[in-house]
Design an enzyme around this catalytic site. Sequence first.
Site, PDB file in Angstrom:
ATOM      1  N   CYS A  26      10.792  12.737   5.786  1.00  0.00           N
ATOM      2  CA  CYS A  26      10.765  14.042   6.465  1.00  0.00           C
ATOM      3  C   CYS A  26       9.480  14.775   6.107  1.00  0.00           C
ATOM      4  CB  CYS A  26      11.984  14.883   6.092  1.00  0.00           C
ATOM      5  SG  CYS A  26      11.993  15.403   4.365  1.00  0.00           S
ATOM      6  N   CYS A  29       8.702  15.390   2.449  1.00  0.00           N
ATOM      7  CA  CYS A  29       8.098  14.242   1.760  1.00  0.00           C
ATOM      8  C   CYS A  29       6.582  14.264   1.930  1.00  0.00           C
ATOM      9  CB  CYS A  29       8.654  12.933   2.315  1.00  0.00           C
ATOM     10  SG  CYS A  29      10.437  12.757   2.205  1.00  0.00           S
ATOM     11  N   ASP A 451     -25.587  15.864  30.541  1.00  0.00           N
ATOM     12  CA  ASP A 451     -26.965  15.392  30.613  1.00  0.00           C
ATOM     13  C   ASP A 451     -27.101  14.635  31.940  1.00  0.00           C
ATOM     14  OD1 ASP A 451     -29.572  14.355  29.771  1.00  0.00           O
ATOM     15  OD2 ASP A 451     -28.492  12.460  29.541  1.00  0.00           O
ATOM     16  N   ASP A 651     -25.641  10.583  26.486  1.00  0.00           N
ATOM     17  CA  ASP A 651     -25.684   9.176  26.061  1.00  0.00           C
ATOM     18  C   ASP A 651     -26.897   8.814  25.230  1.00  0.00           C
ATOM     19  OD1 ASP A 651     -27.534   9.359  28.237  1.00  0.00           O
ATOM     20  OD2 ASP A 651     -27.469   7.172  28.380  1.00  0.00           O
ATOM     21  N   ASP A 655     -29.721  13.417  22.991  1.00  0.00           N
ATOM     22  CA  ASP A 655     -28.509  14.196  23.255  1.00  0.00           C
ATOM     23  C   ASP A 655     -27.710  14.469  21.986  1.00  0.00           C
ATOM     24  OD1 ASP A 655     -28.927  14.275  26.025  1.00  0.00           O
ATOM     25  OD2 ASP A 655     -27.965  12.324  26.309  1.00  0.00           O
TER      26      ASP A 655
END
Length: 768
Positions: A26, A29, A451, A651, A655
């Site tokens: 639970c 714990c 971009d 990419d 960037d």
Amino acid sequence: MTQSPKPAAPVSPADRLDLAIDGMTCASCVLRVEKALASVPGVKAASVNLATSRARLTLNDTANAKIESAAIEAVRRAGYEAHCVKQDGSEQPKIDENRAQEAAKLQRSLIAALLLTAPVFILEMGAHLVPGMHHWIATSIGTQRSWLLQAALSTAVLAGPGRVFFAKGIPALWRRAPEMNSLVALGAGSAWIYSMVATFAPAWLPPGTRNVYFEAASVIVTLILFGRMLEARAKGRTGAAISQLLKLQPRDARLLRDGQAVDVAIETVLPGDILIIRPGERVPVDGVITEGEAYVDESMISGEPIPVTKRRGDPVVGGTLNTTTGFTVKATHTGGDTALARIVRMVQDAQGAKLPIQALVDRVTAVFVPVVLAISALTFAVWLWLGPSPSLAYALVNAVAVMIIACPCAMGLATPTSIMVGTGRAAELGVLFRQGDSLQRLRGIQTIAFDKTGTLTLGKPVLTDLLVLDDAYDRSSLLSWAAAMQMQSEHPIARAILDAAMQEGLALAAAREFVSVNGAGVSAIVQGRAVLCGNLRLMQSRNIAITHEDSRVGAWADEGKTPLYLAVDGRLAAIMAVSDPIKPSAVSAIRVLHQLGLQTVMITGDNARTARTVASQLGIDDVRAGVLPEGKVEALQGLRATGKSLAFVGDGINDAPALAAADVGIAIGTGTDVAIESASVVLMSDDLHGVANAIGISRATMRNIRENLFWAFAYNAALVPLAAGAFYPPFGLLLSPMFAAGAMAFSSVFVVLNALRIKRYQPEAAAG
């Protein structure tokens, strides 16, 4: 053709330690284990996940055996077991096997509990529910014998299938750290002890209170075992995404050694080894083709169903499928450094993350079990004092019902199960959440900035036009000089100019004193001439006169082409145009984002006229043109000033700062490793629908978490008063401990099954 993904760069998270934790049931714990681990010297932070049964430790220093052993010992002292696990996902099959064994063990315990509980339930509840059965039992078996039989069977249930609750719950009480097992042990144990006293020492009880509740004790254990079994089975399905990924990697490889083919275990392959890949086989590790040509199915990475042509010198990724002829591969990345291992690690990291919303759950569950025990004790006292006769029996039943109904299992599972299933489904759709909290942040994104080159476009520009302006030069000479400079540049536009010269068979002279002007162009000395090639900003900075070609440049810009200027010895000699085709997926992807209610922005270094043309073709709302690479972060800050949360999609290496600066950075997986490492979300292919998929799965997962948390909290808030007997005076309503146990078990199962609904999430299609 889809660009092939690059093999992953080696990743070695030495400042992290992962542990598998056994015995947690639970949210209490989880908090207890976190507190124990955080106290270990050398541990900077600890995060524990109930759904994955994992703990992630951030270390002050590099992981070492001393910290590992200290962490494992700290977990043991807290009442649980732990062992170290690898971070490459290689142990997932073992985890799946252990989960299956746990579910099977719970099923055996449940069957035993059912067989033992059924007679107890029939004898006791049948006497109350079936007319005449009470009289039949009294005359045929006898009430005392019936109780003795129930006592024996109930004791067998608690000592056998139910022993686990007492073995874990009582020590937790002794440590003054009660958790779910403690509540079950107290509830079932109280009902059993009271019944044993009523059976064997009735004189100890006040007059009129001699009743037995063996059926309550037995049914509580049986129903909770049933819930745990269903929960274990369902949790096994939440990790299916990692299991499916791992199945893609072969366990063996055919190694070329001294001219002979030898089959070896995948773990023994080293970088530099030459591997033979036969038709129909999967590539074992990342590498580069040394001999042969074939069509390779890269759908596991790119999502594209059409196999990609691979020739000598081309990279291949471990887990991809050779669909045609055989070839040989030189291994470049093995073990935990492969792209597949990196993907698995990303999924595991996201699944093990704690979202900000979890902080609310942690604050509540930190005090929840002690509060439940206090409410149970108060319920017992009030009923004993004010309850109708027999008040002791009423006090016991209602106090037990409170303890059972309020177990915080559902609270602990509400968030992590949704995260596990959501990130797993995202991986199936080609979306990897490198940082778990981005799953929550992405839901609130209002603006998506892109971009242009390589993100919205294919990143493979071609030279479409070259107009000579100075009669002192011919076209071939100018193109060869421009290409000679571009040989030292890695920009996509440089590649376009170089490809054009190569296609025309031009000889390229050596370029000296090469200088790259970031975001503007290049300069060099070629055959004794000072050559300058770049955009208008570069020409103006070098005082190159631009006079009568504005109309031609404007026409190119209106066609979406990027204009370039070529100057020789300080005079403009030619103008060129480069076109970078828009990605096939871009238009429909932008349309889907608009359907999701998002604003779209394009950030580019192109001139405003070209940028507006491309944006118009794509349907993008806003354009920020003429932005230098270092100016992208400033452009994002300007957009954020409007008060809207912002994601950036890119990419390239340039960037990376913008990806890190955005609220959520989304990297195209076919881009550079630097960009991917800077982003919090990675798309495994260059299909821009992945952006909408990421947002869609984020929204679906967060909606699912809210549903789970509402169920977990509202359920307890509504049923604890009922269990305590608050509705008895006005309505005569009480909650039997048996029904409380059933409702508690159903609560946990409901949360897990609700989370599994995310597996059915389907990406939104573009309308119109």
